[in-house]
Design a protein around this motif. Structure first.
Motif, PDB file in Angstrom:
ATOM      1  N   VAL A   1      17.630  16.229  37.108  1.00 44.05           N
ATOM      2  CA  VAL A   1      18.190  16.305  38.449  1.00 44.05           C
ATOM      3  C   VAL A   1      19.078  17.536  38.526  1.00 44.05           C
ATOM      4  O   VAL A   1      19.916  17.756  37.651  1.00 44.05           O
ATOM      5  N   GLN A   2      18.887  18.320  39.548  1.00 45.43           N
ATOM      6  CA  GLN A   2      19.774  19.446  39.799  1.00 45.43           C
ATOM      7  C   GLN A   2      20.638  19.109  41.015  1.00 45.43           C
ATOM      8  O   GLN A   2      20.133  18.595  42.017  1.00 45.43           O
ATOM      9  N   LEU A   3      21.923  19.376  40.890  1.00 44.88           N
ATOM     10  CA  LEU A   3      22.879  19.052  41.945  1.00 44.88           C
ATOM     11  C   LEU A   3      23.586  20.317  42.395  1.00 44.88           C
ATOM     12  O   LEU A   3      24.061  21.099  41.553  1.00 44.88           O
ATOM     13  N   VAL A   4      23.681  20.504  43.695  1.00 38.29           N
ATOM     14  CA  VAL A   4      24.356  21.680  44.241  1.00 38.29           C
ATOM     15  C   VAL A   4      25.364  21.224  45.289  1.00 38.29           C
ATOM     16  O   VAL A   4      24.987  20.607  46.291  1.00 38.29           O
ATOM     17  N   GLU A   5      26.624  21.541  45.034  1.00 42.20           N
ATOM     18  CA  GLU A   5      27.699  21.188  45.970  1.00 42.20           C
ATOM     19  C   GLU A   5      27.912  22.314  46.981  1.00 42.20           C
ATOM     20  O   GLU A   5      27.701  23.489  46.673  1.00 42.20           O
ATOM     21  N   SER A   6      28.370  21.943  48.153  1.00 43.23           N
ATOM     22  CA  SER A   6      28.747  22.911  49.178  1.00 43.23           C
ATOM     23  C   SER A   6      29.819  22.295  50.069  1.00 43.23           C
ATOM     24  O   SER A   6      30.060  21.086  50.010  1.00 43.23           O
ATOM     25  N   GLY A   7      30.461  23.145  50.878  1.00 41.61           N
ATOM     26  CA  GLY A   7      31.425  22.653  51.853  1.00 41.61           C
ATOM     27  C   GLY A   7      32.877  22.834  51.456  1.00 41.61           C
ATOM     28  O   GLY A   7      33.771  22.457  52.217  1.00 41.61           O
ATOM     29  N   GLY A   8      33.123  23.389  50.294  1.00 41.52           N
ATOM     30  CA  GLY A   8      34.504  23.596  49.869  1.00 41.52           C
ATOM     31  C   GLY A   8      35.134  24.785  50.575  1.00 41.52           C
ATOM     32  O   GLY A   8      34.528  25.418  51.441  1.00 41.52           O
ATOM     33  N   GLY A   9      36.379  25.070  50.201  1.00 37.69           N
ATOM     34  CA  GLY A   9      37.062  26.209  50.783  1.00 37.69           C
ATOM     35  C   GLY A   9      38.552  25.992  50.872  1.00 37.69           C
ATOM     36  O   GLY A   9      39.115  25.123  50.199  1.00 37.69           O
ATOM     37  N   LEU A  10      39.185  26.791  51.726  1.00 41.17           N
ATOM     38  CA  LEU A  10      40.629  26.743  51.935  1.00 41.17           C
ATOM     39  C   LEU A  10      40.926  26.006  53.231  1.00 41.17           C
ATOM     40  O   LEU A  10      40.329  26.312  54.276  1.00 41.17           O
TER      41      LEU A  10
END
Length: 117
Positions: A2-11
């Motif tokens: 399984v490959q997992l990719v996170e997104s949506g982070g930031g300041l």
């Protein structure tokens, strides 16, 4: 695998909101337990929230009432809605998938969340 990719982070400013997404590929995640974890500088990685394949949910005491974990198996995605963010929520956030006995686990690469004015 399984490959997992996170997104949506930031300041974001204190009191603000962010929504993290974790998109899985390589396998359907409907039978996996899925979790969000975080690691702040100089600290150990800690569990933030976990959702089982049956949609049972657990939260760390520090985020109860502010964070919401959810999953959309049709999109092979897990979300972490983070509201009322505090500076102490600043960390690298990781997505994790687990299944089976013995347990197999897969981690995303992590994404930075910074809460600061």
């Amino acid at each position: 695998q399984v490959q997992l990719v996170e997104s949506g982070g930031g300041l974001v400013q204190p009191g603000g909101s962010l929504r993290l997404s974790c998109v899985a590929s390589g396998s359907e995640i409907s039978q996996y337990g899925m979790g969000w974890y975080r690691q702040a500088p100089g600290k150990l990685r800690e569990t933030v929230a976990f959702i089982t394949s049956y949609a049972d949910i657990q939260y760390a005491d520090s985020v109860k009432g502010r964070f919401t974990i959810s999953r959309d198996n049709a999109k092979n995605t897990v979300y972490l809605q983070m509201d009322s963010l505090k500076p102490e929520d600043t960390a690298v956030y990781y997505c994790r998938a687990t299944i089976g006995i013995p347990r197999q686990e897969y981690w995303g690469q992590g994404i930075q969340v910074t809460v600061s004015s």
